[in-house]
Write a protein that holds these residues in place. Structure first.
Motif, mmCIF file in Angstrom:
data_model
loop_
_atom_site.group_PDB
_atom_site.id
_atom_site.type_symbol
_atom_site.label_atom_id
_atom_site.label_comp_id
_atom_site.label_asym_id
_atom_site.label_seq_id
_atom_site.Cartn_x
_atom_site.Cartn_y
_atom_site.Cartn_z
ATOM 1 N N PHE A 113 -95.749 149.122 35.026
ATOM 2 C CA PHE A 113 -95.132 147.888 34.468
ATOM 3 C C PHE A 113 -96.207 147.109 33.726
ATOM 4 N N MET A 114 -97.368 147.198 34.306
ATOM 5 C CA MET A 114 -98.462 146.567 33.586
ATOM 6 C C MET A 114 -98.920 147.163 32.251
ATOM 7 N N PHE A 115 -98.556 148.501 32.195
ATOM 8 C CA PHE A 115 -98.956 149.128 31.077
ATOM 9 C C PHE A 115 -97.874 148.937 29.902
ATOM 10 N N ASN A 116 -96.556 148.753 30.441
ATOM 11 C CA ASN A 116 -95.511 148.437 29.675
ATOM 12 C C ASN A 116 -95.711 147.150 28.854
ATOM 13 N N LEU A 117 -96.043 145.851 29.764
ATOM 14 C CA LEU A 117 -96.598 144.729 29.246
ATOM 15 C C LEU A 117 -97.908 144.743 28.183
ATOM 16 N N LEU A 118 -98.577 145.601 28.591
ATOM 17 C CA LEU A 118 -99.719 145.332 27.656
ATOM 18 C C LEU A 118 -99.325 145.953 26.303
#
Length: 394
Positions: free
Chosen positions: A210-215
């Motif tokens: 999820f954090m990777f997608n946001l970044l």
């Protein structure tokens, strides 16, 4: 009945995260408030289960630290999993309690509905290509997490009991305390830990994905913006709610979209700055603790290799992606230069100059006082890991 929100970018994360109640409940079941509230309480129950997993691990860690006969192998076995799961748990709590993060997701969903369209399929293909890469890397990361959890579980199941004190003993999947004799009721403890391993691995993989997608979201937006700018003389700009907008409105919409992407990165830094700093500081400790085991078995060596590969991939997903955002933001000014700006009227030239001025300062994700996130951050983390390992081996 609609279950998931209408979002292209977060489609996979929504479907995967909903399984363990991690995707924000505010976006689930948009047309049914009753089901949304049921999902909300389901997410609370799963979160409570995860906390129940963490507490015995910390109790066991305290016991190990207070015992003078504790080996470094035992300490490393506990710390490696405890730190990883704790990091995932803190991010899950932040996701649940952080209204700024909810607003960030909502902004992306709203922008998808009113995005700028041009009469060229290549623009959407650029964004779709970036999204495809993000999804592929997310799947690879999730598979490695599953492999690591499965290997750990099978190794505990197939191990040969040892007898250093005359009583046969077997290690469990996770180093954790139980209110009963773990050896006498081994299979009961093993079954409990199977459930905890599934929940813990799900939390770990989802939060990182999820954090990777946001970044990675701004990368596709910057690439699409670059293509539009380079080819602006042959495009016909319009919003989805109007088919006949002038070129002035088209350039204005480009400026607004560029400003939106910049604001997205700034808003992420304000909302997730503390998390980015925490993640940077504990990443080296995560890697070092798994290498703390001095006399590992064959099963432990395999797990160490898988875990190390997992942590390296995680660093790549976070910091290479953040570095790519900075690179693509700088390429916007080159896109303006490569366009036929000299054929445009003065008003359009001035607008393009504004875009170049803003792009002169690249957008970047911040790690608190440590500066921007970049590929150099990976080197810094690995250097810190080497320092930790050197101290541990003394």
């Amino acid at each position: 009945m609609k279950i998931y929100p209408d979002t292209k970018f977060f489609d996979v994360t929504a479907k995967f995260g909903a399984i363990v109640g991690l995707y924000p409940w505010q976006f689930m079941f948009p047309d049914n408030n009753t089901c949304r509230q049921i999902y909300r309480w389901y997410s609370y129950i799963v979160l409570l289960s995860f906390i129940v997993l963490l507490l015995p691990m910390y109790v066991e860690l305290i016991i190990l630290l207070r015992n003078e006969e504790t080996s470094k192998d035992e300490l490393g076995s506990n710390l490696s999993i405890t730190i990883v799961f704790s990091s995932a748990g803190l991010r899950a709590l932040f996701l649940r309690r952080g209204s700024n993060l909810i607003n960030l997701i909502q902004n992306v969903m709203d922008e998808e509905k009113k995005q700028l369209f041009v009469d060229c399929k290549k623009v959407q293909l650029l964004e779709d290509k970036c999204l495809k890469v993000v999804r592929k890397l997310s799947y690879i990361y999730a598979v490695i997490v599953v492999v690591a959890a499965s290997q750990k579980s099978v190794t505990a199941l197939l191990q040969t009991p040892t007898s250093s004190t005359g009583t046969p003993s077997r290690d469990l999947i996770i180093s954790a305390w139980f209110p009963f004799d773990k050896q006498e009721y081994y299979w009961q403890a093993y079954c409990i830990q199977i459930y905890h391993t599934i929940i813990g691995a799900s939390y770990l993989s989802y939060m990182d994905i999820f954090m990777f997608n946001l970044l990675s979201y701004p990368i596709g937006q910057f690439k699409k913006l670059q293509f539009i700018i380079k080819n602006m003389e042959v495009q016909h700009y319009s919003y989805n709610d109007s088919e006949n907008k002038s070129i002035d409105d088209g350039v204005r919409s480009i400026i607004e979209r560029h400003q939106y992407i910049i604001q997205y990165v700034d808003f992420y830094n304000k909302s997730m700055g503390t998390f980015a700093l925490f993640d940077f500081l504990q990443s080296s400790l995560q890697i070092a603790t798994v290498l703390l085991q001095f006399s590992p078995t064959v099963g432990t060596i395999i797990f160490m290799l898988i875990f190390f590969a997992l942590m390296l991939l995680r660093l790549f997903l976070y910091y290479y992606t953040a570095n790519e955002v900075s690179v693509q933001s700088e390429k916007v000014k080159m896109a303006v230069w490569e366009s036929k700006w000299y054929e445009q009227p003065p008003k359009i030239k001035y607008a393009l100059l504004r875009i170049m001025t803003r792009a002169a300062k690249p957008s970047k994700y911040i790690i608190g006082a440590f500066g921007g996130m970049s590929t150099y951050s990976i080197i810094q983390i690995l250097k810190a890991t080497y320092t930790y390992i050197t101290i541990m081996f003394r």
